[in-house]
Design a protein around this motif. Sequence first.
Motif, short mmCIF file in Angstrom:
data_model
loop_
_atom_site.label_atom_id
_atom_site.label_comp_id
_atom_site.label_asym_id
_atom_site.label_seq_id
_atom_site.Cartn_x
_atom_site.Cartn_y
_atom_site.Cartn_z
N VAL A 528 3.89 126.39 79.74
CA VAL A 528 3.70 127.67 80.42
C VAL A 528 2.77 128.56 79.61
O VAL A 528 1.93 129.27 80.18
CB VAL A 528 5.07 128.36 80.62
N SER A 529 2.87 128.49 78.28
CA SER A 529 2.05 129.35 77.43
C SER A 529 0.56 129.10 77.64
O SER A 529 -0.26 129.99 77.43
CB SER A 529 2.41 129.13 75.96
N THR A 530 0.20 127.88 78.05
CA THR A 530 -1.21 127.53 78.26
C THR A 530 -1.79 128.20 79.50
O THR A 530 -2.98 128.51 79.54
CB THR A 530 -1.36 126.00 78.39
N ILE A 531 -0.95 128.46 80.50
CA ILE A 531 -1.49 128.94 81.79
C ILE A 531 -0.99 130.34 82.19
O ILE A 531 -1.26 130.79 83.30
CB ILE A 531 -1.14 127.91 82.91
N MET A 532 -0.29 131.03 81.28
CA MET A 532 0.24 132.36 81.61
C MET A 532 -0.85 133.35 82.00
O MET A 532 -0.64 134.23 82.84
CB MET A 532 1.04 132.92 80.42
N ASP A 533 -2.03 133.22 81.38
CA ASP A 533 -3.10 134.18 81.63
C ASP A 533 -4.04 133.75 82.76
O ASP A 533 -5.08 134.38 82.98
CB ASP A 533 -3.94 134.37 80.35
N ALA A 534 -3.72 132.69 83.47
CA ALA A 534 -4.58 132.19 84.54
C ALA A 534 -4.65 133.20 85.68
O ALA A 534 -3.69 133.96 85.93
CB ALA A 534 -4.06 130.86 85.05
N ASP A 535 -5.78 133.24 86.38
CA ASP A 535 -5.94 134.14 87.53
C ASP A 535 -5.03 133.75 88.69
O ASP A 535 -4.60 134.60 89.46
CB ASP A 535 -7.40 134.12 88.00
N ARG A 536 -4.78 132.45 88.81
CA ARG A 536 -3.91 131.97 89.88
C ARG A 536 -3.13 130.77 89.35
O ARG A 536 -3.70 129.87 88.73
CB ARG A 536 -4.72 131.55 91.10
N ILE A 537 -1.85 130.73 89.59
CA ILE A 537 -1.00 129.61 89.20
C ILE A 537 -0.42 129.00 90.46
O ILE A 537 0.15 129.72 91.30
CB ILE A 537 0.13 130.03 88.25
N ILE A 538 -0.59 127.67 90.60
CA ILE A 538 -0.03 126.95 91.75
C ILE A 538 1.13 126.11 91.25
O ILE A 538 0.97 125.32 90.30
CB ILE A 538 -1.10 126.08 92.42
N VAL A 539 2.27 126.25 91.86
CA VAL A 539 3.46 125.51 91.46
C VAL A 539 3.69 124.37 92.45
O VAL A 539 3.78 124.60 93.66
CB VAL A 539 4.71 126.43 91.42
N LEU A 540 3.74 123.15 91.91
CA LEU A 540 3.98 121.97 92.74
C LEU A 540 5.39 121.45 92.52
O LEU A 540 5.91 121.46 91.40
CB LEU A 540 2.99 120.85 92.39
N ASP A 541 5.98 120.97 93.60
CA ASP A 541 7.29 120.31 93.52
C ASP A 541 7.34 119.23 94.59
O ASP A 541 7.19 119.53 95.78
CB ASP A 541 8.41 121.34 93.73
#
Length: 575
Positions: A528-541
């Motif tokens: 999570v620490s790698t992508i916390m600052d991303a403009d958009r986060i897509i969660v897959l399940d």
Amino acid sequence: MIKLLRFMKPYRWLVAGVLAAVFFQSLAELYLPTLTADIVDRGVVYGDTPYIWRVGGLMLLVAASGGVCAVLASLWSAKAAGGFARDVRNRLFAHAETFSLGEFDKIGTASLITRTTNDITQVYNVLTIMMRVVVMAPMMCIGGIVMAVSRDATLSLVIVAIVPVLAGFMVFVFRKGGPLFRSLQTKLDKLSLVLREHLTGIRVIRSFNRTAYEQERFDDANRDLTATAVRVNRIMAFVMPVMVLVMNAAAIAIIWFGGIRIEAGRMQVGDLIAFIQYSWQIMFALMFASMMFVMIPRAAASAARINEVLDMKPGIRDEAGGSGAAEAKPSVEFRNVTFRYPGAEMPALSGITFKANAGEVTAIIGGTGSGKSTLLHLIPRFYDAEEGEVLVSGVNVRQMTQEELRARIGLVPQKAVLFTGTIAENIRYGKEDATDEEVRHAADVAQATEFISEMKDGFDSPISQGGTNVSGGQKQRLSIARALVRKPGIYLFDDSFSALDYKTDAKLREALRTETKDAAVIIVAQRVSTIMDADRIIVLDEGRIVGEGTHKELLQTSAVYREIVASQLSEEEIA
């Protein structure tokens, strides 16, 4: 095997030369027994020494001419067969390069290696011999019979009785050996697979103390291959004694009945000597033919395996007409994309829709097996979507050539792969004509300069096979530098920061922000620490999008994302 002979077309003149040389070699060998008979019947019997010298000199000239023809035939056949093998190997490799990952999965890497090496060698060996035997065997056999009949038609009945026996034996060997040779090549594939897995996975094997288990796997595959090889060699070992026995029996019969005919005055001693030589030539011709019959089944099995690869159509091909005009700004868009792996019951991805714009960082996160890497592989067309569209810069990836598409992309794979060569050569793999300054800048951004400068030769330091002389984190940074030096419009990072410590990870992401500010960046990550600052986060399940937004938004709206965050960060870090 006949289909592969089209690759012999560039060497048709060499083949014609081989056939001509073998033809004259056969004529020379067929003429020598006649000269021997003349020496005995006219020179020895009548004590005509000048005649013996004259005919003997002619025999030396004929033998020398035959020897020259034999050498030329061997040289030209080796050149033609060697060129054939080189061309087929190049064609096979080039064709395999067009395969999608699906075709590689279907055939298997170990099998492709065996087909490109061992199988082509089997066909090469047969062609080298066959170009000579295909003329020599029938000519020596038919010519020998004609010459033998001309010497004594009655005694030729011995040969007439023997030839069908040998022919029947060869057919028996061919029928028995064919299936075994095909099985042999398949089991060689299995052995190559086990060996390759053992060598590439040696660290895992030793760490789990599975050396004995792997040894047992190898022994099983080796014993299976050996058992088949022993059965094949039993047939091979059976061939020669039977051939020699039949040939010796024929020789005894010829001498026996020939002696009776000489005693009766119906045949001369020289004719009997010539007849014996002709009979041996016939037998040797049949023996060469039998060797071909033994070798051809294995070559035919190998040729079938080669043709299977050459006939396989790539699942992903460039559409005629090329691509349309692309947008000025790079972007990646998924429109209701569904994908399933060949043979799978459930789709790996379902209804995926999102857009990654230029100047933005789009992150993809999810549990193991949620389809993150699969989604990334659809962008450079490693696989094609089953339903929906994948667009790069506004153009459907199916409407772009693969070369054009992949030139826009800088991919850092999940498993960092390096090649033998220097560090600079590995970075230049992303851009062949990159300057030294561009290589150093890419290394700086990838946080690789520090450890490179500590190596003995810096950027000229060698990388061993598989990159075993650098750590996992160093491999990842060199892989990132390789993508950066390309300066593409789209960056794909497939869990490419997992081996980095948090400090290096943070510095690298900060440097990437500046370097990729005009590009579309997609990051697949577990941390999570790698992508916390991303403009958009897509969660897959389970192959579906179950959340989309910024880190703060997803903490409020996505239960799956909150679960992932809670498993990695403390309450203070979340707050």
